[in-house]
Write an enzyme that holds these catalytic residues in place. Structure first.
Site, PDB file in Angstrom:
ATOM      1  N   GLU A 252      -7.333  -6.411  43.236  1.00  0.00           N
ATOM      2  CA  GLU A 252      -8.738  -6.094  42.399  1.00  0.00           C
ATOM      3  C   GLU A 252      -8.436  -6.172  41.078  1.00  0.00           C
ATOM      4  O   GLU A 252      -7.788  -5.326  40.347  1.00  0.00           O
ATOM      5  CB  GLU A 252      -9.248  -4.787  42.981  1.00  0.00           C
ATOM      6  N   ARG A 280     -20.624   2.138  30.727  1.00  0.00           N
ATOM      7  CA  ARG A 280     -20.090   2.874  31.769  1.00  0.00           C
ATOM      8  C   ARG A 280     -18.412   3.285  31.489  1.00  0.00           C
ATOM      9  O   ARG A 280     -17.981   1.986  31.205  1.00  0.00           O
ATOM     10  CB  ARG A 280     -20.307   2.092  33.283  1.00  0.00           C
ATOM     11  N   CYS A 286     -13.608  -2.986  35.083  1.00  0.00           N
ATOM     12  CA  CYS A 286     -13.488  -4.204  35.426  1.00  0.00           C
ATOM     13  C   CYS A 286     -14.721  -4.972  35.759  1.00  0.00           C
ATOM     14  O   CYS A 286     -14.792  -6.376  35.596  1.00  0.00           O
ATOM     15  CB  CYS A 286     -12.541  -4.621  36.475  1.00  0.00           C
ATOM     16  N   SER A 441     -21.840  -0.889  42.270  1.00  0.00           N
ATOM     17  CA  SER A 441     -20.788  -0.381  43.175  1.00  0.00           C
ATOM     18  C   SER A 441     -21.403   0.342  44.015  1.00  0.00           C
ATOM     19  O   SER A 441     -22.176   1.502  43.645  1.00  0.00           O
ATOM     20  CB  SER A 441     -19.806   0.238  42.208  1.00  0.00           C
TER      21      SER A 441
HETATM   22  C1  SIN Z   1     -12.813  -0.761  38.293  1.00  0.00           C
HETATM   23  O1  SIN Z   1     -13.201  -0.937  37.192  1.00  0.00           O
HETATM   24  O2  SIN Z   1     -11.820  -1.096  38.687  1.00  0.00           O
HETATM   25  C2  SIN Z   1     -13.825  -0.347  39.524  1.00  0.00           C
HETATM   26  C3  SIN Z   1     -15.242  -0.333  39.032  1.00  0.00           C
HETATM   27  C4  SIN Z   1     -16.140   0.070  40.113  1.00  0.00           C
HETATM   28  O3  SIN Z   1     -15.875   0.617  41.261  1.00  0.00           O
HETATM   29  O4  SIN Z   1     -17.323   0.201  39.984  1.00  0.00           O
END
Ligand code: SIN
Length: 479
Positions: A252, A280, A286, A441
């Site tokens: 990921e 956020r 990501c 999410s």
């Molecule tokens: C991440 O930034 O790696 C995960 C973000 C999320 O689960 O919403």
């Protein structure tokens, strides 16, 4: 805060180990002060953890899914009961506002609950045979020892999103949390022990040398799978290192999310979505928006409303009331964010709000107008609270701009036209698309990306598939 949740060393085979090569400091990003000193387990501790997880695999994988689910359910309850303490630890070590940390506890626990249930539904198949005396059966078996290499930006949820499906499927795990945020991971290990996981099923290795620890995990013949969340650069290294053992990988990785506002969008809703999907965790996720693409006819209205809303943000220590933008994780992150802003300024970007670091810990929420494709953030991931605004004139141009990146994790757009919504959602080369929605999410939907954003999916019914392998059994001479 409950100090019973604070630990300073690796957790291997059901014990807190004294083995260490020295120690390293965990820093509170809101003030630069040392929060804790943690024993550095180094490579050796990773090797011990692999032995422990390997020994625990047979009994754990042979237990029933129902039994594993009951222990996962206990873990879920203990985590939820400790919400305030876990959230405080998280805010102290990664800086996110307390409200977001509490949200992360609920989000992280939701994966445990979900996969406790999903583990009971890892079905196989019975296939009509090709001969009368044959029977063909397909079963799904746990893949083996799983290494979870997790980031600092979600110190709890990125562990549970990987580890819960692995454990539910019957795998054992070695968790290597980021050296920036080991405390949350160690608290989770303690709660896992209280929940009743047998020795060796969950191991947590802490140390500051991410690359040598990652190398041991990726080169080990006893580790059958790595699940990693982090940068595309490190994902490629892990993939290369894992090739000699043909290890399965879930990756990921980075993103460069576009956020398109069409001329028929509800602008107030778009601004609401923009706030949550850009800021956020101070822009350090990501799936945070990297590029705002706004139709020329609504550019002015969107920009004005967006600036007005972002101006209301309170920046500060995440433990303080009302703060919605916490610190950046470290100086390197501040430097990188500053470079993006300076680069945009040199290339004609207009700073509409913010634009600089505060006290070397925070970065002002920043809005940049007149963004263009030669600016670095057009291709690179910002991972900070900087919102560049690009202008477009047609749907085709918006889609072309949105897809003009090596990444393909999340994309968002706003429109009130159902045909445009379908067409745009289909045309976007992304693993996740938010349509009139900025926060996508959830444990019930598949999280993951296309292209350089990685492979595999986390959460949902698909998330457990990454932790099982398919076995075909052919029964012959059945008379
Ligand atoms: C991440 O930034 O790696 C995960 C973000 C999320 O689960 O919403």
């Amino acid at each position: 805060m409950n100090s019973d949740l604070l630990f300073d060393r690796s957790y291997i085979n059901g014990a807190w180990t004294n083995h260490g090569l020295g120690s390293f400091e965990v820093i509170n990003p809101a003030n630069g002060k040392v929060l804790a000193t943690v024993l550095d387990g180094g490579k050796e501790i990773v090797e011990q953890a692999i032995v422990s997880a390997n020994a625990a695999f047979k009994p754990w994988s042979s237990s029933t899914a129902k039994h594993r689910a009951s222990i996962l359910e206990n873990w879920n309850s203990l985590i939820l009961k400790s919400t305030d303490d876990l959230a405080t630890i998280m805010t102290l070590e990664c800086g996110k506002p307390l409200k977001e940390s509490k949200g992360e506890v609920a989000y992280g626990a939701s994966f445990i609950k979900w996969f406790a249930e999903e583990g009971k539904r890892v079905y196989g198949d019975v296939i009509p045979p090709t001969a009368e005396d044959k029977r063909i059966v397909v079963v799904k078996e746990p893949i083996g020892v799983v290494a979870a290499i997790t980031p600092w930006n979600f110190p709890l949820a990125m562990i549970t999103r990987k580890v819960a499906p692995a454990l539910a499927a019957g795998c054992t795990v070695v968790i290597r949390p980021s050296e920036e945020t080991p405390l949350t991971a160690l608290a989770l290990a303690h709660l896992a022990e209280l929940a009743g996981f047998p020795k060796g099923v969950i191991n947590v290795v802490v140390g500051k040398d991410a690359s040598s620890m990652g190398k041991v995990l990726s080169k080990s013949k006893e580790v059958n799978k790595i699940s990693f969340t982090g940068s595309t650069r490190v994902g490629k290294i892990l993939m290369e290192q894992s090739s000699s053992t043909l290890k399965k990988l879930s990756l990921e990785l980075g993103g460069n999310a576009p956020f398109i506002v069409f001329e028929d969008a509800n602008i107030d809703k778009a601004v609401e979505g923009a706030l949550v999907s850009k800021f956020r965790n101070s822009g350090q996720t990501c799936v945070c928006v990297n590029r705002f693409l706004i139709h020329k006819n609504v550019y002015k209205e969107f920009t004005q409303k967006f600036i007005a809303a972002v101006s209301e943000f309170k920046i500060g220590n995440g433990l303080e009331d009302g703060v919605n933008v916490g610190p950046m994780i470290n100086n390197k992150a501040i430097r990188k964010t500053t470079e993006f802003v300076e680069d945009a300024k040199e290339k004609g970007g207009e700073i509409l709000l913010g634009g600089k670091a505060i006290d070397n810990c925070f970065f002002e929420p920043t809005i940049i107008g007149n963004a263009s494709k030669d600016m670095n953030f057009a291709q690179e991931e910002i991972f900070g609270p900087v919102a560049p605004i690009f202008k477009f004139s047609s749907d085709e141009e918006a889609i072309q701009m949105a897809n003009d990146t090596i990444y393909g994790l999340a994309a968002y757009f706003y429109s009130e036209n159902i045909n445009r919504c379908w067409k745009t959602a289909e045309a976007l080369a992304y693993g996740m698309v938010g349509i009139n929605e900025g926060l996508i999410s959830t444990e019930v939907a598949p999280f993951g990306g296309f292209k350089y954003s990685g492979q595999g999916r986390e959460g949902s019914k698909y998330g457990i598939e990454d932790y099982v392998q398919t076995k075909y059994m052919c029964f012959g001479n059945v008379n």
